[in-house]
Design an enzyme around this catalytic site. Structure first.
Site, short mmCIF file in Angstrom:
data_model
loop_
_atom_site.label_atom_id
_atom_site.label_comp_id
_atom_site.label_asym_id
_atom_site.label_seq_id
_atom_site.Cartn_x
_atom_site.Cartn_y
_atom_site.Cartn_z
N THR A 93 0.82 -1.21 0.00
CA THR A 93 0.00 0.00 0.00
C THR A 93 0.86 1.26 0.00
O THR A 93 0.44 2.30 -0.51
CB THR A 93 -0.94 -0.01 1.21
OG1 THR A 93 -1.64 -1.26 1.26
CG2 THR A 93 -1.96 1.11 1.14
N TYR B 244 5.36 -12.30 5.24
CA TYR B 244 4.22 -11.74 4.51
C TYR B 244 3.93 -12.64 3.32
O TYR B 244 4.70 -12.68 2.37
CB TYR B 244 4.57 -10.31 4.07
CG TYR B 244 3.54 -9.56 3.27
CD1 TYR B 244 2.22 -9.97 3.15
CD2 TYR B 244 3.91 -8.38 2.61
CE1 TYR B 244 1.31 -9.25 2.41
CE2 TYR B 244 3.00 -7.65 1.87
CZ TYR B 244 1.71 -8.08 1.76
OH TYR B 244 0.80 -7.36 1.02
N LYS C 57 2.03 -12.17 8.30
CA LYS C 57 0.87 -11.49 7.73
C LYS C 57 0.31 -12.43 6.66
O LYS C 57 0.91 -12.62 5.61
CB LYS C 57 1.28 -10.15 7.13
CG LYS C 57 0.17 -9.43 6.38
CD LYS C 57 0.69 -8.16 5.71
CE LYS C 57 -0.37 -7.50 4.84
NZ LYS C 57 0.15 -6.28 4.15
N VAL D 52 -3.33 -6.24 9.43
CA VAL D 52 -2.55 -5.26 8.67
C VAL D 52 -3.48 -4.74 7.59
O VAL D 52 -3.76 -5.42 6.61
CB VAL D 52 -1.27 -5.89 8.09
CG1 VAL D 52 -0.43 -4.81 7.41
CG2 VAL D 52 -0.46 -6.58 9.18
#
EC number: 4.3.3.7
Length: 297
Positions: A51, A139, A167, A209
């Site tokens: 992001t 992640y 994540k 997250v």
């Protein structure tokens, strides 16, 4: 591997990177965003991830964003520094910088494009953990990285000193449930998928997250508190309010919609760097409607 950093819980905003009209990073706006998130209850701030447009910032900008975030947060909330790369040596260099300036933990994405095997993934993350003493959150986001981290690989990595959580951004709740069931005590399981985050936390996950937290930080914080406390009724009340945002913030590739939304709410500018392009007019209307439906306008 357990660590005090694995105690980071709740709403972890996957923060946008504010940019000026000429495409340069707007560091004063970044500082203001961090202050606003802290005031609104965000529990941890994640910078320079997907992001945060990590693919389109250069190494110097990447490092400066981390440095500014740590400086501005000033210990008020933890900073999760995106340090991922599909080159192990580069990931180590970014992580060394993050540790030097005082980041609380690192987020390490599965190497993208070059599609490492499960053994390659294991060695990649293990090498980073051994090179830099900074708690690591894995992640897994196969929709972007193409390579997928298998369950058994996560469990192997959970035994490596310094690797403290993951994540999990597949949106597959059964995968998260198996990790919650089998991962060692103290290994944190975070959602990386806003629509399914409440379910993951109700199953015993440790936080979210979140992209949605960029524009609804207080609501996301309250949702996480309720879900992690097992308050299904309250968590779902907030979830139903946020559903239009969860849907429409992904109406085009992230971070295109959320960049438009932060600009619409006058939080910071909405400039994107190519190859990301502005939200289409039709999708602007859909996201505008979602902002109203969620009570943000």
């Amino acid at each position: 591997m357990t660590s005090s950093t694995s105690q980071i819980t709740g709403s972890i905003v996957a923060l946008v990177t504010p940019m000026l009209d000429d495409g340069s990073v707007d560091y004063p706006a970044l500082r203001k965003l961090i202050d606003w998130h802290i005031a609104e209850g965000t529990d941890c701030i994640g910078v320079v991830g997907t992001t945060g447009e990590s693919p389109t910032v250069n190494v110097q900008e990447h490092c400066e964003i981390i440095r500014v975030a740590v400086e501005q947060a000033a210990g008020r909330v933890p900073i999760m520094a995106g340090c991922g790369a599909n080159c192990t040596a580069e990931a180590i260099e970014l992580t060394q910088f993050a540790k030097k300036v005082g980041a609380d933990c690192q987020l390490q994405v599965v190497p993208y494009y070059n599609k490492p095997t499960q053994e390659g993934q294991y060695r990649h993350f293990k090498a980073i953990a051994e090179a830099v003493d900074l708690p690591m959150v894995l992640y897994n986001v196969p929709g972007r990285a193409v390579a997928d981290m298998a369950h058994d690989t996560v469990l192997r990595l959970a035994q490596v000193p310094g690797i403290v959580g993951i994540k999990e951004a597949t949106g597959q709740i059964d995968r998260a449930q198996w990790l919650i069931r089998e991962a060692p005590k103290g290994f944190a399981i975070y959602s990386g998928d806003d629509p399914t985050a409440v379910a993951l936390m109700l199953c015993g996950g440790h936080g979210n997250v979140s992209v949605t937290a960029n524009i609804a930080p207080r609501l996301m914080h309250e949702l996480c508190v309720a879900a992690m406390a097992g308050d299904t009724k309250r968590a779902m009340e907030i979830q139903f309010k946020l559903l239009p945002l969860h849907k429409n913030l992904f109406i085009e590739a992230n971070p295109i919609p959320v960049k438009w939304a932060v600009a619409r709410l006058k939080l910071c500018g909405g400039t994107l760097r190519l190859p990301m392009t502005p939200l289409t007019p039709a999708n602007e209307a859909a996201l505008e409607s979602a902002l109203h439906a969620s009570g943000l306008l």
